[in-house]
Design a protein around this motif. Structure first.
Motif, short mmCIF file in Angstrom:
data_model
loop_
_atom_site.label_atom_id
_atom_site.label_comp_id
_atom_site.label_asym_id
_atom_site.label_seq_id
_atom_site.Cartn_x
_atom_site.Cartn_y
_atom_site.Cartn_z
N LEU A 23 0.83 -1.20 0.00
CA LEU A 23 0.00 0.00 0.00
C LEU A 23 0.87 1.25 0.00
O LEU A 23 1.87 1.32 0.70
N LYS A 24 0.46 2.25 -0.79
CA LYS A 24 1.17 3.53 -0.84
C LYS A 24 0.59 4.54 0.12
O LYS A 24 1.23 5.52 0.46
N GLU A 25 -0.67 4.35 0.53
CA GLU A 25 -1.35 5.28 1.42
C GLU A 25 -2.27 4.50 2.34
O GLU A 25 -2.50 3.31 2.14
N LYS A 26 -2.78 5.19 3.35
CA LYS A 26 -3.67 4.56 4.32
C LYS A 26 -5.03 4.33 3.68
O LYS A 26 -5.64 5.25 3.14
N ILE A 27 -5.52 3.09 3.73
CA ILE A 27 -6.81 2.74 3.17
C ILE A 27 -7.63 2.12 4.30
O ILE A 27 -7.23 1.12 4.89
N LYS A 28 -8.77 2.73 4.59
CA LYS A 28 -9.61 2.28 5.70
C LYS A 28 -10.07 0.85 5.47
O LYS A 28 -10.55 0.51 4.40
N LEU A 30 -8.22 -1.75 5.24
CA LEU A 30 -7.23 -2.58 4.57
C LEU A 30 -5.86 -2.47 5.23
O LEU A 30 -5.23 -3.47 5.54
N GLY A 31 -5.39 -1.24 5.47
CA GLY A 31 -4.09 -1.05 6.11
C GLY A 31 -3.55 0.33 5.85
O GLY A 31 -4.20 1.17 5.25
N ALA A 32 -2.33 0.56 6.33
CA ALA A 32 -1.66 1.85 6.16
C ALA A 32 -0.52 1.69 5.16
O ALA A 32 -0.21 0.57 4.73
N GLU A 33 0.10 2.81 4.82
CA GLU A 33 1.18 2.74 3.85
C GLU A 33 2.29 1.84 4.36
O GLU A 33 2.51 1.73 5.56
N ALA A 34 2.97 1.17 3.45
CA ALA A 34 4.06 0.24 3.70
C ALA A 34 3.58 -1.11 4.21
O ALA A 34 4.39 -1.97 4.50
N ASP A 35 2.28 -1.34 4.29
CA ASP A 35 1.77 -2.66 4.66
C ASP A 35 1.72 -3.54 3.42
O ASP A 35 1.30 -3.10 2.35
N VAL A 36 2.13 -4.78 3.58
CA VAL A 36 2.02 -5.76 2.51
C VAL A 36 0.77 -6.58 2.82
O VAL A 36 0.70 -7.25 3.85
N VAL A 37 -0.25 -6.47 1.96
CA VAL A 37 -1.53 -7.12 2.22
C VAL A 37 -1.92 -8.02 1.05
O VAL A 37 -1.52 -7.78 -0.09
N GLU A 56 2.43 -3.71 -6.96
CA GLU A 56 2.65 -5.12 -6.79
C GLU A 56 3.86 -5.40 -5.90
O GLU A 56 4.86 -4.68 -5.94
N ALA A 57 3.76 -6.44 -5.08
CA ALA A 57 4.83 -6.77 -4.13
C ALA A 57 5.88 -7.64 -4.82
O ALA A 57 6.03 -8.81 -4.53
N SER A 58 6.64 -7.03 -5.72
CA SER A 58 7.73 -7.75 -6.38
C SER A 58 9.02 -7.52 -5.59
O SER A 58 9.05 -6.72 -4.65
N ALA A 59 10.08 -8.19 -5.97
CA ALA A 59 11.36 -8.08 -5.24
C ALA A 59 11.89 -6.65 -5.27
O ALA A 59 12.37 -6.12 -4.26
N GLY A 60 11.79 -5.99 -6.42
CA GLY A 60 12.26 -4.60 -6.53
C GLY A 60 11.43 -3.65 -5.69
O GLY A 60 11.96 -2.72 -5.08
N ASN A 61 10.12 -3.87 -5.69
CA ASN A 61 9.25 -3.00 -4.92
C ASN A 61 9.40 -3.21 -3.42
O ASN A 61 9.20 -2.29 -2.63
N LEU A 62 9.73 -4.41 -3.00
CA LEU A 62 9.94 -4.68 -1.58
C LEU A 62 11.15 -3.90 -1.05
O LEU A 62 11.20 -3.54 0.12
N ARG A 63 12.13 -3.64 -1.92
CA ARG A 63 13.28 -2.83 -1.51
C ARG A 63 12.85 -1.37 -1.29
O ARG A 63 13.42 -0.67 -0.47
N LEU A 65 10.23 -0.48 0.07
CA LEU A 65 9.40 -0.50 1.27
C LEU A 65 9.96 0.37 2.39
O LEU A 65 9.19 0.99 3.13
N ASN A 66 11.26 0.44 2.54
CA ASN A 66 11.87 1.23 3.63
C ASN A 66 11.50 2.71 3.52
O ASN A 66 11.28 3.37 4.53
N HIS A 67 11.45 3.22 2.31
CA HIS A 67 11.07 4.62 2.09
C HIS A 67 9.63 4.85 2.57
O HIS A 67 9.34 5.85 3.23
N LEU A 68 8.74 3.92 2.25
CA LEU A 68 7.35 4.05 2.67
C LEU A 68 7.20 3.93 4.19
O LEU A 68 6.39 4.62 4.80
N LYS A 69 8.01 3.07 4.81
CA LYS A 69 7.96 2.94 6.27
C LYS A 69 8.39 4.22 6.95
O LYS A 69 7.83 4.60 7.98
N ALA A 70 9.38 4.90 6.40
CA ALA A 70 9.83 6.18 6.96
C ALA A 70 8.72 7.23 6.83
O ALA A 70 8.48 8.00 7.77
#
Length: 179
Positions: A23-28, A30-37, A56-63, A65-70
């Protein structure tokens, strides 16, 4: 007549295909940004990805993820700070609301979450509260002083002081002359 053999019912699709998205943003709901759902493939393909709400949760996109968590941590810290600021305003505030009464002091209506929310907005604090943030078990139907709990954030709650007086009827004249 012979016995007719009917084969058991077979489903064409045993399970709807699920796919993992980030997720890129908080979705009621479903989850908040940086959540893999995990969501249905059609929901991801037709709504989340085209709207820019997820990828999509591909290998490149999972990397990535740290930016979204911040960004999520920054947003949550800002929301917590804002909630604490509003809580300090509400603690200083004392609302005065009037309850419509008839002869003999019997209440016609009641004071609800919506009334309290409007009164806070119209007060000096100028704070906009959602009616769901006000934790009122049942509407107030009598006069007196009350403390109502307000849940501003998962970690921040405060109490709002409310003074309820009577308006209208014979009981109102007696209570107003005492003040």
């Amino acid at each position: 007549m012979g016995v007719y053999y009917r084969p058991p019912f077979q489903k064409r699709h045993t399970a709807m295909a699920n796919v993992e998205v980030i997720l890129k943003e908080k979705i009621k709901g479903l989850g908040a940004e940086a959540d893999v759902v995990k969501v249905k493939r059609g929901f991801a393909r037709n709504f989340l990805v085209p709207q820019g709400k997820a990828f999509e949760a591909s290998a490149g996109n999972l990397r990535h993820l740290n930016h979204l968590k911040a960004a999520r941590a920054e947003r949550e810290a800002k929301e917590l700070q804002e909630a604490e600021k509003i809580a300090s305003k509400l603690k200083k505030l004392k609302l005065k609301l009037t309850l419509q009464t008839g002869q003999g002091g019997k209440a016609f209506g009641s004071i609800t979450n919506m009334d309290i929310s409007k009164a806070v907005l119209e007060s000096n604090a100028k704070v906009e509260l959602d009616r769901h943030q006000i934790q009122l078990d049942k509407p107030i139907k009598n006069t007196g002083n009350f403390e109502v709990q307000v849940k501003l954030h998962a970690d921040v709650t405060c109490f709002l002081k409310i003074a309820v007086t009577a308006a209208g009827g014979e009981g109102a004249e007696d209570s107003e002359s005492e003040e």
